[in-house]
Write a protein that holds these residues in place. Structure first.
Motif, PDB file in Angstrom:
ATOM      1  N   ALA A 236      23.382 -49.494 -14.056  1.00 43.65           N
ATOM      2  CA  ALA A 236      23.155 -49.760 -15.472  1.00 43.65           C
ATOM      3  C   ALA A 236      23.930 -50.995 -15.935  1.00 43.65           C
ATOM      4  CB  ALA A 236      23.551 -48.543 -16.308  1.00 43.65           C
ATOM      5  N   GLY A 237      25.179 -51.102 -15.513  1.00 38.99           N
ATOM      6  CA  GLY A 237      25.993 -52.226 -15.937  1.00 38.99           C
ATOM      7  C   GLY A 237      25.404 -53.563 -15.543  1.00 38.99           C
ATOM      8  N   LYS A 238      24.853 -53.651 -14.326  1.00 36.55           N
ATOM      9  CA  LYS A 238      24.267 -54.915 -13.865  1.00 36.55           C
ATOM     10  C   LYS A 238      23.009 -55.253 -14.653  1.00 36.55           C
ATOM     11  CE  LYS A 238      23.146 -57.552  -9.726  1.00 36.55           C
ATOM     12  NZ  LYS A 238      22.113 -58.337 -10.412  1.00 36.55           N
ATOM     13  N   LEU A 239      22.189 -54.237 -14.923  1.00 35.26           N
ATOM     14  CA  LEU A 239      20.976 -54.470 -15.718  1.00 35.26           C
ATOM     15  C   LEU A 239      21.331 -54.990 -17.113  1.00 35.26           C
ATOM     16  CD1 LEU A 239      19.004 -51.227 -14.788  1.00 35.26           C
ATOM     17  CD2 LEU A 239      18.429 -53.550 -14.057  1.00 35.26           C
ATOM     18  N   ILE A 240      22.375 -54.417 -17.688  1.00 38.26           N
ATOM     19  CA  ILE A 240      22.804 -54.833 -19.020  1.00 38.26           C
ATOM     20  C   ILE A 240      23.393 -56.239 -18.985  1.00 38.26           C
ATOM     21  CG2 ILE A 240      24.417 -54.305 -20.899  1.00 38.26           C
ATOM     22  CD1 ILE A 240      24.130 -51.312 -19.981  1.00 38.26           C
ATOM     23  N   SER A 241      24.214 -56.498 -17.972  1.00 37.57           N
ATOM     24  CA  SER A 241      24.801 -57.831 -17.811  1.00 37.57           C
ATOM     25  C   SER A 241      23.731 -58.889 -17.566  1.00 37.57           C
ATOM     26  CB  SER A 241      25.800 -57.816 -16.652  1.00 37.57           C
ATOM     27  OG  SER A 241      26.345 -59.095 -16.431  1.00 37.57           O
ATOM     28  N   ASP A 242      22.775 -58.573 -16.681  1.00 37.52           N
ATOM     29  CA  ASP A 242      21.697 -59.519 -16.375  1.00 37.52           C
ATOM     30  C   ASP A 242      20.780 -59.751 -17.571  1.00 37.52           C
ATOM     31  OD1 ASP A 242      22.724 -59.744 -13.862  1.00 37.52           O
ATOM     32  OD2 ASP A 242      21.193 -58.512 -12.874  1.00 37.52           O
ATOM     33  N   SER A 243      20.835 -58.850 -18.550  1.00 31.76           N
ATOM     34  CA  SER A 243      20.059 -59.029 -19.781  1.00 31.76           C
ATOM     35  C   SER A 243      20.810 -59.876 -20.811  1.00 31.76           C
ATOM     36  CB  SER A 243      19.730 -57.658 -20.393  1.00 31.76           C
ATOM     37  OG  SER A 243      18.863 -56.920 -19.554  1.00 31.76           O
ATOM     38  N   HIS A 280      19.477 -50.800 -28.950  1.00 29.66           N
ATOM     39  CA  HIS A 280      19.175 -52.217 -28.661  1.00 29.66           C
ATOM     40  C   HIS A 280      19.290 -52.501 -27.170  1.00 29.66           C
ATOM     41  CE1 HIS A 280      18.981 -56.549 -29.039  1.00 29.66           C
ATOM     42  NE2 HIS A 280      20.198 -56.668 -28.505  1.00 29.66           N
ATOM     43  N   VAL A 281      20.325 -51.969 -26.541  1.00 28.36           N
ATOM     44  CA  VAL A 281      20.513 -52.160 -25.101  1.00 28.36           C
ATOM     45  C   VAL A 281      19.339 -51.554 -24.332  1.00 28.36           C
ATOM     46  CG1 VAL A 281      21.914 -51.494 -23.108  1.00 28.36           C
ATOM     47  CG2 VAL A 281      23.022 -52.340 -25.202  1.00 28.36           C
ATOM     48  N   LYS A 282      18.956 -50.335 -24.689  1.00 28.25           N
ATOM     49  CA  LYS A 282      17.850 -49.659 -24.000  1.00 28.25           C
ATOM     50  C   LYS A 282      16.550 -50.459 -24.144  1.00 28.25           C
ATOM     51  CE  LYS A 282      17.659 -45.095 -24.426  1.00 28.25           C
ATOM     52  NZ  LYS A 282      17.724 -43.753 -25.054  1.00 28.25           N
ATOM     53  N   GLU A 283      16.277 -50.925 -25.341  1.00 30.71           N
ATOM     54  CA  GLU A 283      15.042 -51.682 -25.579  1.00 30.71           C
ATOM     55  C   GLU A 283      15.041 -53.005 -24.817  1.00 30.71           C
ATOM     56  OE1 GLU A 283      14.871 -52.056 -29.804  1.00 30.71           O
ATOM     57  OE2 GLU A 283      14.177 -49.984 -30.121  1.00 30.71           O
ATOM     58  N   THR A 284      16.185 -53.671 -24.768  1.00 24.65           N
ATOM     59  CA  THR A 284      16.272 -54.966 -24.084  1.00 24.65           C
ATOM     60  C   THR A 284      16.100 -54.810 -22.579  1.00 24.65           C
ATOM     61  OG1 THR A 284      17.759 -55.775 -25.816  1.00 24.65           O
ATOM     62  CG2 THR A 284      17.687 -57.023 -23.766  1.00 24.65           C
ATOM     63  N   VAL A 285      16.768 -53.805 -22.000  1.00 18.57           N
ATOM     64  CA  VAL A 285      16.640 -53.567 -20.552  1.00 18.57           C
ATOM     65  C   VAL A 285      15.214 -53.153 -20.207  1.00 18.57           C
ATOM     66  CG1 VAL A 285      17.372 -52.043 -18.668  1.00 18.57           C
ATOM     67  CG2 VAL A 285      19.076 -53.065 -20.193  1.00 18.57           C
ATOM     68  N   LYS A 286      14.602 -52.345 -21.039  1.00 23.53           N
ATOM     69  CA  LYS A 286      13.209 -51.952 -20.817  1.00 23.53           C
ATOM     70  C   LYS A 286      12.299 -53.176 -20.836  1.00 23.53           C
ATOM     71  CE  LYS A 286       9.499 -49.292 -20.722  1.00 23.53           C
ATOM     72  NZ  LYS A 286       9.075 -48.594 -19.469  1.00 23.53           N
ATOM     73  N   GLN A 287      12.512 -54.055 -21.788  1.00 23.77           N
ATOM     74  CA  GLN A 287      11.686 -55.264 -21.905  1.00 23.77           C
ATOM     75  C   GLN A 287      11.881 -56.187 -20.705  1.00 23.77           C
ATOM     76  OE1 GLN A 287      12.621 -57.582 -25.373  1.00 23.77           O
ATOM     77  NE2 GLN A 287      10.867 -58.931 -25.155  1.00 23.77           N
ATOM     78  N   ASN A 288      13.100 -56.309 -20.247  1.00 22.58           N
ATOM     79  CA  ASN A 288      13.398 -57.256 -19.165  1.00 22.58           C
ATOM     80  C   ASN A 288      13.058 -56.727 -17.780  1.00 22.58           C
ATOM     81  OD1 ASN A 288      14.345 -59.096 -21.015  1.00 22.58           O
ATOM     82  ND2 ASN A 288      16.505 -58.606 -20.718  1.00 22.58           N
ATOM     83  N   ASN A 292      13.911 -47.557 -17.888  1.00 22.41           N
ATOM     84  CA  ASN A 292      14.376 -46.758 -19.015  1.00 22.41           C
ATOM     85  C   ASN A 292      15.790 -46.260 -18.747  1.00 22.41           C
ATOM     86  OD1 ASN A 292      11.917 -46.746 -20.650  1.00 22.41           O
ATOM     87  ND2 ASN A 292      11.039 -45.472 -19.029  1.00 22.41           N
ATOM     88  N   LEU A 293      16.741 -46.761 -19.493  1.00 20.27           N
ATOM     89  CA  LEU A 293      18.112 -46.279 -19.370  1.00 20.27           C
ATOM     90  C   LEU A 293      18.257 -44.946 -20.100  1.00 20.27           C
ATOM     91  CD1 LEU A 293      20.311 -49.468 -19.975  1.00 20.27           C
ATOM     92  CD2 LEU A 293      19.763 -48.363 -17.803  1.00 20.27           C
TER      93      LEU A 293
END
Length: 303
Positions: A236-243, A280-288, A292-293
């Motif tokens: 999860a952390g990498k997905l968030i960071s990469d976003s 916001h984090v969930k929506e951004t990771v889903k979009q990128n 689904n976090l």
């Protein structure tokens, strides 16, 4: 609903129990947010726990059980009914290579007790800032270890006030899952089965894990720990960071610049700030990444 009558009745039923009316929950969570609990109660004995549970059931009053408040977000509108904190049930005893710990004991203290008695198996828990009860409910783990590897049996109480003793075949442990969570069992006591080992080796592992935690986690700010579960085949952390979300703020809540899997309270955040930032984090990771976090942190209270 005004619970003053129920508060007075509970004070009479459990006269030696710590009990508060209209208690701010920001005083009882690691992220220092949360609205008012109608009744906040901290029993010292199992028989008082039974009395409170049976009283709540008989009077159809909502009952919420809280540990150290380390992995929880309580909404700003607070919690209706009774909040029961079991941190006073915190005895720790050692019997050869077993440790018996009350649900309100710190899992860190249990790991230190294991070290003191040259017992290995709980080194991974040396930095988990929660209670034994919370650790069992979530099957807490870190650095390759988890509760499921060392739990022998557990004493719990149902929402009807019946006491159960569960063994290894009944725990239904999974990733951040357990029978306690599934059935809403309230943990009272845990027995950990450990192995004798060299205390120097145990201490070395604990020192290593502590150093890693201090290096990687934003311990300088209030937080609720790791916010999201690990998605299959991802972190999860990498997905968030990469976003590009590190440093993103909503109000006083911020995606940590040190570890993207954490959201920290940098400036008098509210629970609403946290929840908006999580969304916001969930929506951004889903979009990128079309992933689904899912939240690991428990979100409770009135919406």
């Amino acid at each position: 609903m005004n619970y003053l009558k129920e508060y007075n009745e509970l004070t009479a039923i459990c006269p030696k129990t710590y009990i508060k009316y209209s208690e701010p929950m920001e005083n009882h969570t690691f992220i220092q947010t949360g609205g008012i609990a109608d009744i906040y109660i901290k029993p010292k004995h199992i028989n008082d726990v039974q009395k409170i549970i049976r009283y709540a059931k008989m009077n159809e009053i909502p009952l919420t059980v809280l540990g150290f408040g380390t992995n929880v977000i309580i909404r700003d509108k607070g919690i209706r009914g009774i909040v029961m904190n079991l941190e006073y049930l915190n005895d720790i005893t050692v019997n050869e290579n077993e440790i018996i710990a009350g649900c309100g004991a710190s899992i860190i203290d249990v790991s230190r007790t294991a070290l003191k008695h040259s017992l290995s198996g709980l080194e991974f828990a040396c930095g988990i800032p929660g209670s034994v009860g919370g650790a069992l409910v979530m099957n807490a783990g870190a650095y390759g270890g988890e509760i499921s590897y060392v739990l022998k049996n557990a004493k719990a109480i149902t929402l009807s006030g019946d006491i159960l003793v569960l063994n290894e075949s009944e725990f239904e442990f999974g990733y951040r899952k357990s029978i306690f969570q599934k059935e809403n069992y309230i943990i009272l006591e845990a027995t950990f089965q450990l192995i004798n080992s060299d205390p120097a080796e145990i201490r070395e592992k604990m020192d290593t894990f502590t150093a890693l935690r201090e290096e990687k986690q934003p311990l300088e700010y209030p937080s609720c720990g790791s916010v999201f579960k690990r998605p299959p085949n991802h972190f999860a952390g990498k997905l968030i960071s990469d976003s590009g979300l590190q440093g993103t703020r909503v109000g006083g809540a911020e995606v940590s610049k040190k570890h993207a899997g954490f959201i920290v309270n940098v400036n008098h955040a509210t629970s609403t700030d946290y929840l908006m930032l999580i969304q916001h984090v969930k929506e951004t990771v889903k979009q990128n990444f079309d992933i689904n976090l899912e939240t690991e942190v428990k979100i409770i209270g009135e919406e």
